[in-house]
Design a protein around this motif. Structure first.
Motif, PDB file in Angstrom:
ATOM      1  N   THR A  56      -8.118   2.819   4.821  1.00  0.00           N
ATOM      2  CA  THR A  56      -7.821   1.609   4.045  1.00  0.00           C
ATOM      3  C   THR A  56      -7.331   0.532   4.995  1.00  0.00           C
ATOM      4  O   THR A  56      -6.512   0.807   5.886  1.00  0.00           O
ATOM      5  N   LEU A  78       0.850  -1.186   0.000  1.00  0.00           N
ATOM      6  CA  LEU A  78       0.000   0.000   0.000  1.00  0.00           C
ATOM      7  C   LEU A  78       0.885   1.235   0.000  1.00  0.00           C
ATOM      8  O   LEU A  78       1.918   1.266   0.683  1.00  0.00           O
ATOM      9  N   GLY A 106      -3.224   3.828  -0.652  1.00  0.00           N
ATOM     10  CA  GLY A 106      -3.970   3.853   0.597  1.00  0.00           C
ATOM     11  C   GLY A 106      -4.557   5.237   0.824  1.00  0.00           C
ATOM     12  O   GLY A 106      -4.055   6.231   0.306  1.00  0.00           O
ATOM     13  N   HIS A 107      -5.620   5.287   1.603  1.00  0.00           N
ATOM     14  CA  HIS A 107      -6.315   6.558   1.828  1.00  0.00           C
ATOM     15  C   HIS A 107      -6.425   6.851   3.322  1.00  0.00           C
ATOM     16  O   HIS A 107      -6.638   5.946   4.132  1.00  0.00           O
TER      17      HIS A 107
END
Length: 299
Positions: free
Chosen positions: A47, A7, A29-30
């Motif tokens: 995430t 990620l 990824g957030h």
């Protein structure tokens, strides 16, 4: 090594995010980040990271604004089960103060390195300012990978003709010489005398044999821009009208990019280590192998 795709979390809209994600086969990824009215940080990971290798991408220019959010992110990633957390810092700050010049001064490079290393498993960066240190291993207790930006600059310069490469000072000579050798252009080196953070004098050798060429000032980092400004003045004095500048890192404090263009630069080019309109050189291909090596060893 875990076969799942890593990620990639990045702060802001960094120009390296998309190319690195694509070349590494990483998923983005957030997370949410904002400031409360009193200036404290709020952060929420959005995430799932359990059992995954995670990369955090952030250039550490203006580090005092970014350090705490970075630590909150890396520690929260660990808390939610990330298998490893690596830092990709295309620009690495706090390398300037590597000695105690005056009694009572903090050697901030050592303090920053020691503290940051507590929160990440490894560090990948581009051309850190190694002055008195020979390598990052002298101050970072974690594994580090240093990527050199010179090959990217050399590739960009090799596609152009009739250039003269100009290094601003003796400190840049070996670096500029390597770029010149790989790009096929002649080079000269100036002599710099510094009188403070923003006051420098530059002198260049006699350049009459190179008139008619386009001068390209080469530097690793442009911060205040005053060194480049003095080089422009010296080149004008020796009747060069076509002047460009290429650097790895463009910090451009206090609007110095506009100052340089107004002083006579016809082009200002940087690598995409720090987001800027001058980002014409993509450094991401040089970062892929060092990052993969770190991901492999983290398992």
């Amino acid at each position: 090594m875990n076969q799942a795709a890593p990620l990639l979390f990045s702060f802001a809209s960094h120009p390296l995010t998309a190319p690195l994600a694509r070349q590494l086969g990483a998923r983005e990824g957030h997370f949410a980040h904002r400031l409360f009215p009193d200036g404290e940080s709020y952060l929420q990971i959005q995430t799932e990271v359990q059992g995954l290798d995670v990369l955090v991408l952030v250039d550490l220019v203006h580090p005092n604004q970014k350090y705490l959010p970075l630590i909150f992110l890396t520690e929260t990633l660990r808390e939610f089960g990330a298998r490893s957390v690596g830092l990709v810092a295309p620009y690495l700050s706090y390398m300037r103060q590597d000695i105690r010049f005056l009694d009572g001064e903090a050697i901030t490079s050592r303090i920053f390195a020691r503290t940051l290393s507590r929160h990440v498993d490894y560090l990948v960066t581009v051309d850190p300012h190694l002055h008195r240190y020979h390598s990052l291993d002298e101050i970072y207790p974690i594994p580090t990978q240093t990527v050199k930006g010179a090959p990217a600059l050399a590739d960009w310069l090799a596609s152009q003709a009739n250039l003269l490469l100009v290094g601003p000072d003796a400190e840049s000579e070996q670096w500029v010489a390597d770029i010149a050798a790989h790009s096929g252009h002649p080079f000269v080196i100036g002599e710099k005398n510094r009188h403070g953070d923003r006051k420098v004098d530059i002198s260049l050798p006699d350049l009459r044999d190179y008139r008619g060429r386009t001068a390209v000032i080469i530097d690793d980092v442009i911060a205040s821009g005053h060194t480049i400004l003095r080089c422009i003045g010296e080149l004008h004095r020796q009747d060069f009208s076509a002047i460009r500048c290429a650097a790895v890192h463009g910090i451009f404090a206090d609007g110095s990019d506009q100052m340089l263009l107004e002083a006579g630069l016809e082009q200002l080019v940087t690598c995409n280590t720090i987001a800027h309109s001058s980002n014409l050189i993509d450094i991401s291909p040089l970062l892929v192998k060092p990052i993969r090596d770190c991901l492999a060893s983290s398992g």
